[in-house]
Every structure is written in C-alpha cells, then in structure tokens.
Enzyme design. Sequence first.
Site, PDB file in Angstrom:
ATOM      1  N   GLY A 296      77.596 132.847  34.118  1.00  0.00           N
ATOM      2  CA  GLY A 296      78.537 131.949  33.463  1.00  0.00           C
ATOM      3  C   GLY A 296      78.042 130.511  33.483  1.00  0.00           C
ATOM      4  N   THR A 297      77.444 130.110  34.590  1.00  0.00           N
ATOM      5  CA  THR A 297      76.945 128.746  34.703  1.00  0.00           C
ATOM      6  C   THR A 297      75.883 128.461  33.652  1.00  0.00           C
ATOM      7  OG1 THR A 297      77.444 128.701  37.067  1.00  0.00           O
ATOM      8  CG2 THR A 297      75.822 127.111  36.265  1.00  0.00           C
TER       9      THR A 297
ATOM     10  N   ASN B 207      90.152 128.655  37.604  1.00  0.00           N
ATOM     11  CA  ASN B 207      89.788 129.612  38.648  1.00  0.00           C
ATOM     12  C   ASN B 207      90.630 129.469  39.906  1.00  0.00           C
ATOM     13  OD1 ASN B 207      88.191 127.143  38.410  1.00  0.00           O
ATOM     14  ND2 ASN B 207      87.201 127.790  40.295  1.00  0.00           N
TER      15      ASN B 207
ATOM     16  N   GLN C 241      87.250 133.240  33.692  1.00  0.00           N
ATOM     17  CA  GLN C 241      88.405 133.794  34.408  1.00  0.00           C
ATOM     18  C   GLN C 241      89.371 134.505  33.462  1.00  0.00           C
ATOM     19  OE1 GLN C 241      88.528 134.064  37.540  1.00  0.00           O
ATOM     20  NE2 GLN C 241      87.080 132.535  38.268  1.00  0.00           N
TER      21      GLN C 241
ATOM     22  N   SER D 108      81.317 135.773  32.282  1.00  0.00           N
ATOM     23  CA  SER D 108      80.466 136.109  33.413  1.00  0.00           C
ATOM     24  C   SER D 108      80.710 137.565  33.802  1.00  0.00           C
ATOM     25  CB  SER D 108      80.830 135.180  34.575  1.00  0.00           C
ATOM     26  OG  SER D 108      80.304 135.685  35.771  1.00  0.00           O
ATOM     27  N   GLY D 109      79.631 138.313  34.011  1.00  0.00           N
ATOM     28  CA  GLY D 109      79.766 139.735  34.306  1.00  0.00           C
ATOM     29  C   GLY D 109      80.529 140.028  35.584  1.00  0.00           C
TER      30      GLY D 109
ATOM     31  N   THR E 229      62.699 138.135  29.030  1.00  0.00           N
ATOM     32  CA  THR E 229      62.950 139.575  28.939  1.00  0.00           C
ATOM     33  C   THR E 229      64.370 139.898  29.385  1.00  0.00           C
ATOM     34  OG1 THR E 229      60.629 140.050  29.282  1.00  0.00           O
ATOM     35  CG2 THR E 229      62.168 141.828  29.763  1.00  0.00           C
TER      36      THR E 229
ATOM     37  N   CYS F  42      87.628 122.198  54.436  1.00  0.00           N
ATOM     38  CA  CYS F  42      86.814 122.708  55.526  1.00  0.00           C
ATOM     39  C   CYS F  42      86.058 123.976  55.171  1.00  0.00           C
ATOM     40  CB  CYS F  42      87.677 122.977  56.747  1.00  0.00           C
ATOM     41  SG  CYS F  42      87.957 121.478  57.673  1.00  0.00           S
TER      42      CYS F  42
END
Lengths: 285, 390
Positions: free
Chosen positions: B71-72, B150, B178, B198-199, B236, B324
């Site tokens: 996705g990125t 997300n 999403q 995105s897969g 490829t 955190c």
Amino acid sequence: MWDYTDKVKEHFLNPRNVGEITDADAVGEVGSLACGDALKLFIKLDDKKERIVDAKFQTFGCGSAIASSSALTEMVKGKTLDEALQVTNQQIADFLGGLPEEKMHCSVMGQEALEAAIAKFRGVAAPKHSHDHVETEGEIVCKCFGLTDLFLKKVILSNKLHTVEQVTHFTKAGGACGGCIPKIKELIAEVTGEVKKVAQAAPPVKLTNLKRMQLIQETLENEIRPQLWADGGDLELIDIDGTNVQVAFRKACAGCASSGNTAKFVEQKLRELVSGDINVQEVQG
Amino acid sequence: MKEIYLDNNATTKVDERVFEEMRPYFCELYGNPSSMHFFGGQVQKKVDEARGRVAALLGAASDEIVFTACGTESDNAAIRSAIEVFPEKRHIITSRVEHPAVLTQCRNLTKRGYRVTELNVDGEGRLNLKELADAVDGDTAIVSLMYANNETGVVFPIEEAARIVKEKGALFHTDAVQAVGKIPLDMAASSIDMLSLSGHKLHAPKGVGVLYVRRGTPFRPFLVGGHQERGRRAGTENTASIIAMGKACEVAHLHMGEESGRVRDMRDRLERELTALIPHTRINGGGAERLPNTLSIAMEFVEGEGILLLLSEKGICASSGSACTSGSLEPSHVLRAMGVPFTCAHGSIRFSLSRFTTDAEIDAVIRELPPIIKRLREMSPFGREYLAKQ
C-alpha cells in the site's frame, strides 16, 4: 513489541509496593497526564528520620514506567536518605536487567521522584526540572515536555550521553516537535567538553575571502558534520559566496522535518567559529 | 495460549483458500510471466486472472489495475506520478489524519518548494468538504485523502470529495487500504483517479499491493526499467502473491455482506458492553460514519501500553493510540488532529475485527478488559484521585 526483560515483565505484572502511605514523611511527584507518564512516590522514615522503612508508589504510564517504579521502591527500602540519593537511573535499569534505550526515561523518572521526595522532606529546593510544567530553576529547553538545561545537562553527564537520540530516549527532550534539537546538541557539546576546543579555535578578527572559505570548510568538516553523523544525517557544502554559505542536507537530514532548525544550528556554529555575518541557506543539490 | 486476534487493521490472517491458490506458484509453477515459453505463459494467464478478480471487486477494468509491492508503494507512486505529470503545479492537498505513507511523502515535498495543505478534521474525525473546496485551485496537482481511517475507522465522503476536486481540474487519489473488502466500491460510477489497496489488509499475504489508475489518467511510473504492468511498474511480478491477491479479492467480494452484518454486530456489541462496564470512556469517531470492523475506545487515567501488555497476557491482541507503544513520544497524530484530550489519547485502544472473529472472542474481551482497566486505574495517581471522588 518491546524487548522487555523477564524482570521488567515480572515487575509490571506483579508490581511491589503499589499504593500510598497516609502518614508518609515525604512525597515526590513528577510527570503529568499530558506527558504520558507520572509517578507519585511515598516514603516513610524510621523514628530517627534517617532510614527509609517503607516506600510506595502510584504510576500512570507504560509497562516499563510501572516496573521502574516498583524496582525503585524495592531498592530504597532500608537505605538512609543519603544512600538513597546515590541511586542512579542506571542502577534502576540494571536492577530490572536493563531497559530498552527508548524507555530509559522511565528510570530517570524514578530517580527524579526520589530526589523530589527527599528534597521536599529536607526542605530544600529539589534539583528538579519542570516535568510537570510547574516552574523551577534553569532555562526551559524542551517546551513540549518542559525540560530545563540544568536537568538535561545532569542526565547527559551522569549517563555519558553523546547523541540527541540518546537524550530523547533518556528524557523525552526533542521527541515531540524537535524544535530544541539544536539546543540539545549544544548542551551535549558543552557537557562533553567540546566547548573548550571551540574557545581555542577563536576566529581571527579580520578575514580574507580565502581564509574565510578555508575556515568554513574546516568548521563544517570538524565541528558540524560529525554532529549530524551522530544522528544519521549529513550535509554537503554546495557553494560559498562571500558570507553566504549554501548547504544541501543528506541522509536523515534530507527528509527531516526539522531541517530548518538544523540549518539554523549550522549557521549559529559558523557565526560562532568563523564570522558573525555568515548566512546559511539550505538548497536542493 | 490461543490468540484472540483483534488487530486486523494492522494485518490479517491469510485466508486458507488464498494460500492454496498461491501455493503452486513457488516450487512448481515458478515461470516468469514475461517468458515466451509455455511454462511462463501459464503463469501469465493466472496473473491476468488475478487482475480481473481485483478489477471485479473494485468495479474497474483489468487494465486499470497495477500490482505493486504494498500500500505504501501505491500511495508513493500515485503522488509522485501526479507531480511529474504536472511539473508546473506546486500545490498538494491531504489531511492531517492520513497514514504516514501519504503524509510523510507530502511533508517531504514541502522541502522541494511544494505548498501542502493538510485539511483539518472535527472532533469526530470528519472532514469539512467546504474547506476542501476552498483549498483546491489551479495550482493543485493532486488531492490525496484516505477512504477510511486506520485508527478510528472513520469513513470520509470520498466520492463527494473526488467530484469537488475533479471539477477544479486536479487529480484525486485515495488510500483505500482499510476500506477495500469492508465496504462496497464501484469505480465505474466514481470520480476517483487513483486508489491504493494492500494485500495483507484483506487476507492476502504481505508484500503485495495494487494501485488502481483510471483509464485516461496521466501516469508516470515510480519504478522504471521493465515493461511489466504495461510500463507502469517495472520489475518481475511477485506472481504467487499477485495470484493470492486476486483470490483474496474474489473471496472478499463473497463475504462483503458479512462485514456489514455479522462483523458490525460484533463490533457494536463490544462497544456497547465495554462502555457500560467501564466508566469514563469515549468512542473515538463514535459520532461519524465508521468501518464496520473498527472500535477505537479511550479510557481515561490509564496508559495504553500497560493495557495492551495485560491484554496480551490473556492472549488478546489489540493496538493503541498511545505514544509509548510506538517508540514516539506523542500520542497518535490522528487522535491529536481530532482534538482528543491527552488524558484520553494516551489510554486509547483499537480493536479491529475480521470475518474470522467469533462471538466467543468478543465475550473474552468483554470479560477481561474491565478488570484490567480497574487495576491500572488503582495504580495510577490520576485514577485514584477519580476513584476517591466517587
């Protein structure tokens, strides 16, 4: 997932000494809700008011903050106040078998709370910073977390920190907007004694063009680039035109949100070490 | 310990049917689709079939589907393409709550002299379309807005946004990683120019993504050096994963009704029960239209990492908007953009369900979370102050 030691996990899952001491001799508080972690430490002394007989804590924070608080209370019980003041944040981390470096600020918070409690009991001003945005001595460096130069210098010195990243991990300074990163670099330089070198390399009063160019290049190579390397960054000198210096940022600095601050840092250094009329411009090259 | 996996917005389990579909393409049918021989040719046919299956889920044509690595990459490729297509335009619009795949790219471009407008959201995470309409001008190369968030699951009115943008002559891209498979999309009836998916967010493996590029949309490739994907993405093909992606889209199509039915019911029940059992909570984005599978719940006076670690002890996997957990020191940029108070942002937990989630798993969270929050509040100085007032 954080790589916590078994001891950190154990102290997080079964924290010792949670709660409060209603007739405590000293209470130390650091942190705030806004900062994301806070610790309230209660200490009970023996009849002579010398030795710690009980310690309890309340903590708002992540797993390592709770584990560090638990460790601290276990470590100080039975110690005299002077002995307790010798406890360093590194010892708290060691007690837990180590903390991830990103979490070292949790151990620093423990040490601070202890100092604050003892100082309060003794009626002296605590050697503290304004973690909780209540003011104290020193000049605020990190506005996001309200940290002073005095506090940062102390942590840099006692933990032998060399990079901004380390200072962020130990104190949070520079971890939010990043605006104070140039100032943190100066503090590191000051503490690690680079300031002395700077003083020796005091610039000549009048500079020829050639001499100025040479000095700019030397300063970039010896003083500025090594500091950028420490943070995974770099720069390249593109051109010098009189007092105008054009640089292009490389590596981490190239995509860094605070490269404007880095440019200011470079300019400040060059003004200090070469000549007061230097202007630095960031260019794409 | 059997895991109770409620972190499906982070990644999902590969569906068994998807895995079976891709399995032969490693050791047996490993040919290169570009080869002239029969051995590569049969893989080419499967890749084409996969392309058709992805297109069917999106209501698109096969030649509008470009396979990428994630996705990125799709997000990066879309924005980079737009600025190369319109070298004279120096303005980009996005929102403050985008995924870093979009936001970092845009912020980096400001250093190259681009003007970037980051649209605000309101307290429920909603976009203001008037602000968008006012921001687009002749200098705008591309507008990139996410379909669904997300962290909160808040769904943007993407079709309306796309229409506004198209009227003004800019390109429109949406990061829909999403949304795809969770809510129906129909590109045939849409104004969207480019869309990322995105897969691994829809039960295909990690390492494969898609960029939908509408026919006629000017496009410049991000990766060059090969004719693959009709010259729009050299390299490829990741054949096994592409074939898996196709199958995952086919399966998602079959299960679409389940997402808006059973999955939504489980999410709503989780939200209802947790809110009833735990005082001082708020639902992030609760007033907005949301994905059926996402619940972002803020619990005051406690910090997210502690909650996650204690949930993890019970086998429950969730994620947090707290600082955190991420290694950063500030709570999630999404929650801050929404103006969620710090006290809530630090204690925000996201549960994201999938079609594999069961009622028994939801029961487990409803049983385990309230005592965890109670315990951490008793440990927290702020929680104790609040308990004392009661």
